[in-house]
Design an enzyme around this catalytic site. Structure first.
Site, PDB file in Angstrom:
ATOM      1  CE  LYS A   7       6.684  -1.943  62.268  1.00 11.24           C
ATOM      2  NZ  LYS A   7       6.027  -2.168  61.423  1.00 11.24           N
ATOM      3  CB  SER A   8       9.644  -5.789  57.424  1.00  7.54           C
ATOM      4  OG  SER A   8       8.628  -4.620  57.966  1.00  7.54           O
ATOM      5  NE  ARG A  12       6.976  -8.633  53.980  1.00  3.83           N
ATOM      6  CZ  ARG A  12       6.347  -7.352  53.912  1.00  3.83           C
ATOM      7  NH1 ARG A  12       6.438  -7.030  55.874  1.00  3.83           N
ATOM      8  NH2 ARG A  12       6.446  -6.391  53.051  1.00  3.83           N
ATOM      9  CB  SER A 152       3.650   1.483  49.639  1.00  7.43           C
ATOM     10  OG  SER A 152       3.566   0.963  50.665  1.00  7.43           O
ATOM     11  CG  ASP A 308      10.162   2.104  58.751  1.00  2.46           C
ATOM     12  OD1 ASP A 308       9.163   3.270  58.563  1.00  2.46           O
ATOM     13  OD2 ASP A 308       9.667   0.776  59.117  1.00  2.46           O
ATOM     14  NE  ARG A 339       7.595   7.365  62.125  1.00  3.43           N
ATOM     15  CZ  ARG A 339       7.610   6.110  62.239  1.00  3.43           C
ATOM     16  NH1 ARG A 339       8.138   6.139  61.309  1.00  3.43           N
ATOM     17  NH2 ARG A 339       7.169   5.493  62.491  1.00  3.43           N
ATOM     18  NE  ARG A 381       9.875   2.921  62.458  1.00  2.89           N
ATOM     19  CZ  ARG A 381      10.121   1.247  62.980  1.00  2.89           C
ATOM     20  NH1 ARG A 381      11.147   0.930  64.179  1.00  2.89           N
ATOM     21  NH2 ARG A 381       9.258  -0.154  62.375  1.00  2.89           N
TER      22      ARG A 381
HETATM   23  C1  S3P Z   1       6.484  -1.955  55.864  1.00  4.04           C
HETATM   24  C2  S3P Z   1       7.104  -1.445  54.736  1.00  4.04           C
HETATM   25  C3  S3P Z   1       6.410   0.625  55.401  1.00  4.04           C
HETATM   26  C4  S3P Z   1       7.452   0.531  56.344  1.00  4.04           C
HETATM   27  C5  S3P Z   1       6.530  -0.040  57.634  1.00  4.04           C
HETATM   28  C6  S3P Z   1       6.610  -1.634  57.587  1.00  4.04           C
HETATM   29  C7  S3P Z   1       6.214  -3.691  55.498  1.00  4.04           C
HETATM   30  O1  S3P Z   1       5.621   0.957  55.226  1.00  4.04           O
HETATM   31  O2  S3P Z   1       7.395   2.280  57.026  1.00  4.04           O
HETATM   32  O3  S3P Z   1       6.740  -0.196  59.065  1.00  4.04           O
HETATM   33  O4  S3P Z   1       6.722  -4.245  56.722  1.00  4.04           O
HETATM   34  O5  S3P Z   1       6.276  -4.100  54.368  1.00  4.04           O
HETATM   35  P1  S3P Z   1       5.505   1.661  53.446  1.00  4.04           P
HETATM   36  O6  S3P Z   1       5.465   0.004  52.587  1.00  4.04           O
HETATM   37  O7  S3P Z   1       3.760   1.859  53.245  1.00  4.04           O
HETATM   38  O8  S3P Z   1       6.296   2.611  53.623  1.00  4.04           O
END
Ligand code: S3P
Length: 425
Positions: A7-8, A12, A152, A308, A339, A381
């Protein structure tokens, strides 16, 4: 089994491809609720794209090729979409309103608004939350030297993306090792990004981005399987006696593999094979054999490396032998749901022995849960982890509002059922 794309990295790839000069081709992109929000944003910004199965083609128009949208951009439930877009649009000097679902409007946005304002971005929020309104401010943006109050990747990425259009290099310091997909992908596209260990504390990291003097190179990548989706299947296999499961081609970026370390510390038998690199991201196969688990302690920088994965991890802990303690995990309160509270509440509802603490929880494992009907509080989740918990419950578990799972892992039930689980939707 192979899994949908990360997903991340998908978020991007979609967004960065729009900033490149020319056509990007992205294979195994995640097609789900949250990435559809990012694709809608590309359309609103005038960037052409085409999806053929899980192959995405994007015609990038360069760093200055985005159009101001005529209506607010709906980021749905996706915090990654709104936070990363805020950085890109700030850099591009685009006028826009970024908004989303009631759930997204509750997520904290001051963490991106304040540092963007320091860079000279004309940006406002409503009580620190979405909708975010961007106006055209001073150009170029000011280079930033900034310490993130919490680790973050979304905040770091937002600021790095804005920094592409700054007058000089931007340096960010983080208290812990948040995921570094942005840094890796921007390097692939030709941007100079440096990083290193901080000086104040053991886990501190810094990253420095130099605004590029040439156009960003388009992407030609295949996205690895999502470790955060793998988490549910791994825990399901661990908890089901006799299981032996291999998940092939999963992303193994060390900033994402904290769950594997946590499960190993509980005694899990996990092996990695076929390790390779794909467009700057490590990936490989994970083989896992069911077995007895014992309690463990989680804290410090491991928390951000599995941020996560706590819902899935908590299910493993609820069915392990002995006590598991999670601390230093306050950030969990700012995810799709709180959570800590919601996970403890719903696990208790199915018979687990869980106690909430200020920054985590304590679980005493049991051999079996009772089961019942749970509310995932519109948190994908929570929904998936509690469904997995049903595999080791006397009465089974019914997850209400399970469509929320489509936000990140639409094939969850199908994949779990292919592995032999009795699950129906
Ligand atoms: C993510 C960063 C995380 C994660 C989210 C996806 C990302 O959040 O919890 O599911 O893709 O950069 P935070 O950056 O707020 O911790």
């Amino acid at each position: 089994m192979t899994l949908p794309g990360d997903k991340s990295i998908s978020h991007r790839a979609i967004l960065f491809a729009a900033l490149a000069d020319g056509e990007s081709v992205i294979d195994n992109v995640l097609v789900s609720g949250v990435t559809e929000a990012m694709l809608r944003a590309l359309t609103a910004l005038g960037v052409p794209w085409q999806l053929d199965g899980t192959r995405l083609t994007v015609q990038g128009g360069g760093l200055h090729g985005l159009q101001s949208p005529s209506a607010p951009i709906d980021c749905g439930n996706s915090a990654t979409t709104i936070r990363l877009l805020a950085g890109v649009l700030a850099g591009a000097g685009v006028t826009a309103v970024l908004d989303g679902s009631p759930g997204l409007r509750r997520r904290p946005m001051r963490r991106v608004v304040a540092p963007l304002q320091q860079m000279g971005v004309a940006l406002t929020a409503v009580d620190g939350c979405a909708p975010l309104t961007l106006a055209v401010g001073k150009r170029p943006l000011q280079a930033l030297t900034y310490t993130l109050p919490v680790a973050s990747a979304q905040v770091k990425s937002c600021l790095l993306l804005a920094a592409l259009a700054a007058a000089g290099p931007t340096t960010l310091t983080e208290p812990g090792p948040s995921r570094d997909h942005t840094e890796r992908m921007l390097r692939q596209m030709g941007v100079q990004v440096e990083e290193g260990a901080g000086q104040e504390a053991a886990q501190e990291r810094w990253v420095r981005l130099y605004p590029p003097e040439t156009a960003l190179r388009p992407l030609q990548i295949t996205i690895p399987g999502d470790m955060s989706s793998a988490a549910f299947l791994l825990v399901a296999a661990l908890l089901t006696p006799g299981s032996l499961v291999t998940l092939a081609g999963v992303g193994l970026n060390p900033t994402r593999t904290g769950l594997l370390d946590a499960l190993r510390s509980m005694g899990a038998d996990i092996a990695i094979s076929n390790e390779q690199e794909m467009a700057g991201e490590p990936m490989g196969d994970i083989t896992l054999r069911a077995g007895e688990l014992h309690g463990t302690e989680i804290g410090g920088d491991l928390v951000v490396r599995m941020i996560d994965e706590f819902p899935a991890f908590a299910v493993a802990a609820a069915l392990a032998e002995g006590q598991t303690t999670v601390r230093d995990a306050l950030e969990l309160r700012h995810k799709e749901s709180d959570r800590i509270t919601m996970l403890c509440q719903e696990l208790q509802a199915v018979g687990a022995d869980v106690t909430e603490t200020a920054d985590g929880f304590v679980i005493y494992g049991k051999p079996l849960l009772t089961g019942g009907t749970i509310n995932p509080h519109r948190d994908h989740r929570l929904a998936m982890s509690l469904a997995v918990a049903g595999l080791r419950s006397v009465n089974g578990i019914t997850v209400q509002g399970a469509e929320i799972i489509n936000e990140s892992f639409p094939s969850f039930a199908q994949n779990l059922s292919e592995l032999g689980a009795a699950i129906s939707v």
